[in-house]
Scaffold this active site. Structure first.
Site, short mmCIF file in Angstrom:
data_model
loop_
_atom_site.label_atom_id
_atom_site.label_comp_id
_atom_site.label_asym_id
_atom_site.label_seq_id
_atom_site.Cartn_x
_atom_site.Cartn_y
_atom_site.Cartn_z
CG ASP A 173 -31.95 -10.96 15.03
OD1 ASP A 173 -31.96 -9.82 14.55
OD2 ASP A 173 -32.48 -11.26 16.11
CB CYS A 203 -35.71 -7.20 14.81
SG CYS A 203 -35.58 -6.09 16.22
CG HIS A 216 -38.61 -9.12 18.38
ND1 HIS A 216 -38.45 -8.84 19.72
CD2 HIS A 216 -37.80 -8.24 17.73
CE1 HIS A 216 -37.59 -7.86 19.87
NE2 HIS A 216 -37.18 -7.47 18.68
CG ASP A 221 -34.05 -9.39 11.45
OD1 ASP A 221 -32.90 -9.30 10.98
OD2 ASP A 221 -34.31 -9.20 12.65
#
Length: 602
Positions: free
Chosen positions: A95, A135, A198, A345
């Site tokens: 991330d 993201c 997410h 990401d």
């Protein structure tokens, strides 16, 4: 026939022991001379097919199953699903980790020995991209193999605006999208997601409704802490049940950066791999941890160990964890039947740097932008016994390729009823080939740039607004390039800004409009853009509307573990469309500097 079926599957190979009894070699492959003329000389039947299984491990990657056996239905219809699902798949998605955060990519402190060793034993991708500089859209693209503008993970509330899935988002991954784990289940895979989902908070968006069998993690990042009477802290799930919330049950100390989450996620991965190895079932593990997303965190034993500060501590713990996962695969004897891919990401969030953000190496800007720093990612493929050690590839790759590549590993074909943007990278990884393909750089609903070969054409440029910049919000700190890192949305449709990324990876020196090199490259890229737009059917935008009623855990009426009712709570009437991004970057910057992250950062 019976005696032939009982013959050993060693030197005589599977052509005689298995394919012969099924009539494949004699009836189909014999006339083409494949078993004797092709498979024999290559040693596949005896040396490779025997120990590693049938079509998915070798014939699939070499293109034989898809080119010859696939159309005839032999792999699935005759050899059975078990024979086509021998390769486990582990995708390690970081991330906000930047291209320049690993020693293998030139980070000077050299604090990632395990990832550097992974690269030495596998293949390094130097030109690997995300599908969005943010993201949520990038994760939707990875799991569908499709650009966010196709799968709906974008907003139309503003031109070229980034958007994601905060707690109060109404939208999420549409049921019409086919996710990688859904397809892998058809080939007998058991699928687990660990970490950050997410892709939506409402009940219909739960990962176990989209192909995953197990989940330990959260629907969002570890934002917070929040006042639970107005906005609850982000929930953490084990499968269907909420098992706690960040900051309450899963502690994160914002002052010191201490949190044990990466260790929890590591143990979940090790346990899942052990369980699947014992059951002899192929598996897909999606390890999507978020320690390098602000507010960054690390376990106690890693705090203060990096020259890079807290962010480096988080990277060191991730490196240690990846090393333990790879070692575990080796100790269980399944490393040669497990494909592992490491990437991120989106680019490092320079707005949080240097204390809470990483490095994008030589590239321009970072997360939120479609310059190279926002879109180019670290990427490593590892598959002992298959990938030649020390490989370096200049293939233009994308997170969407992990969708198509994973299906190929499982002996499956991508869905034919929709446009798939990802390509199968196995010919690149196993045979060193280079596949000619463009990279499309989207920001929200706008195609901002296109790369073909070493040339990148910008059709729009924008970093962030003057209003934000005047408040100290800068997506390109210390990297202002006149006419390039613009603070207004500048259109270059008729005269694109063109860069040669080989000579100028930092996108500082646009080629002259009058040069022959410019004319030739832009003509080629313009043709690719026309072809792309001719096939583009945008999906229904999912990231336009927020409603506080959806902040309860997947619509269930509970605020603590064990108190959830079975009936989803109804949504309040939807408000007028609200732009989701950015919130208040000036407030966010203050909170970053003060270590208070009560505001969600996308």
């Amino acid at each position: 026939m019976a005696s032939a079926a009982r013959r050993p599957r060693g030197p005589v190979g599977l052509c005689g022991a298995l394919m012969g009894p099924l009539g494949i070699c004699s009836a189909l492959m014999g006339p083409f001379g494949l078993c004797s003329a092709l498979l024999g000389p290559l040693g596949l039947c005896s040396a490779l097919l025997g120990p590693l299984g049938l079509c998915s491990a070798l014939l699939g990657p070499l293109g034989l199953c898809s080119a010859l056996m696939g159309p005839l239905g032999l792999c699935s219809a005759l050899l059975g699903p078990a024979a086509a699902t021998t390769t486990n798949i582990v995708l390690l998605l970081m991330d906000d980790m930047g291209w320049g955060d690993l020693g293998a990519f030139g980070e000077p402190s050299k604090e990632t020995p395990n990832l550097d060793q992974m690269a030495a034993e596998g293949m390094l991708f130097l030109d690997f991209y995300t599908a969005s500089p943010l993201c949520s859209p990038s994760r939707a693209a990875l799991l569908t193999g499709r650009l966010p503008v196709r799968n709906g993970f974008y907003t139309t509330n503003g031109h070229a605006r980034n958007a994601y899935t905060p707690q109060d988002i109404v939208g999420g991954i549409p049921d019409s999208e086919l996710l990688l784990p859904e397809l892998l289940k058809k080939a007998g895979y058991t699928n687990k997601i660990i970490g950050k989902w997410h892709l939506g908070h409402r009940a219909q968006f739960h990962p176990l409704k989209h192909g995953f069998d197990e989940w330990f993690g959260s629907p969002n990042c570890h934002f917070g802490p929040y006042n639970s009477t107005e906005r609850p802290n982000i929930p953490v799930y084990r499968d269907w049940e909420m098992v706690g919330r960040y900051y309450e049950d899963f502690k994160i100390d914002l002052k010191t950066g201490e949190a044990n989450l990466t260790q929890l996620y590591l143990q979940e991965a090790l346990d899942f791999i052990s369980k699947q190895q014992a059951s002899q079932q192929p598996f897909f593990l999606y390890w999507a941890i978020d320690a390098t997303h602000a507010p960054v965190y690390a376990s106690k034993q890693f705090l203060g160990t990096s020259q890079r500060g807290l962010y480096g501590d988080a990277v060191r713990e991730i490196d240690d964890s990846v090393g333990k996962i790879l070692k575990h695969l080796q100790q269980l004897g399944i490393s040669e039947s497990t494909f592992v891919f490491f990437t991120s990401d989106n680019g490092a969030a320079l707005i949080s740097a240097p204390k809470q953000g990483g490095s994008n190496g030589p590239f321009l800007c970072g997360k939120q932008t479609t310059f190279e720093g926002g879109m180019r990612e670290p990427a490593i493929a590892w598959w002992p016994g298959h990938i030649p050690a020390g490989g370096v590839s200049h293939q233009l790759g994308s997170v969407m390729d992990l969708f198509s590549t994973s299906l190929s590993l499982a002996g499956l074909q991508p869905p034919s009823d929709r446009q798939i943007d990802g390509i199968d990278l196995l010919p690149v990884i196993l045979q060193g080939k280079l596949i000619d393909r463009p990279i499309f750089y989207y920001r929200g609903n706008e195609l901002m740039a296109v790369r073909a070969g070493l040339y990148k054409a910008h059709y729009w440029t924008w970093s962030n607004s003057w209003e934000e910049h005047s408040k100290g919000i800068d997506f390109c700190p210390g990297q202002s390039v006149a006419g390039v890192t613009t603070h207004t949305q500048e259109e270059h449709t008729y005269l694109p800004l063109l860069f040669h990324l080989g000579r100028d990876p930092g996108e500082k020196y646009p080629l002259s409009f009058a040069s022959e090199e410019y004319q030739r490259a832009v003509e080629h890229i313009s043709g690719l853009v026309q072809q792309h737009k001719a096939t583009l059917v945008p999906g229904q935008p999912q990231l336009n509307v927020c409603d506080q009623a959806v902040m309860l855990p997947f619509g269930r009426s509970c605020f603590a573990p064990g108190t959830c009712s079975e009936q989803p709570r109804g949504l309040s009437p939807l408000p007028a469309q609200q732009t989701l991004i950015p919130h208040s970057w000036s407030t966010l910057r203050t909170q970053i500097l003060e270590g208070n992250f009560a505001l969600e950062s996308n």
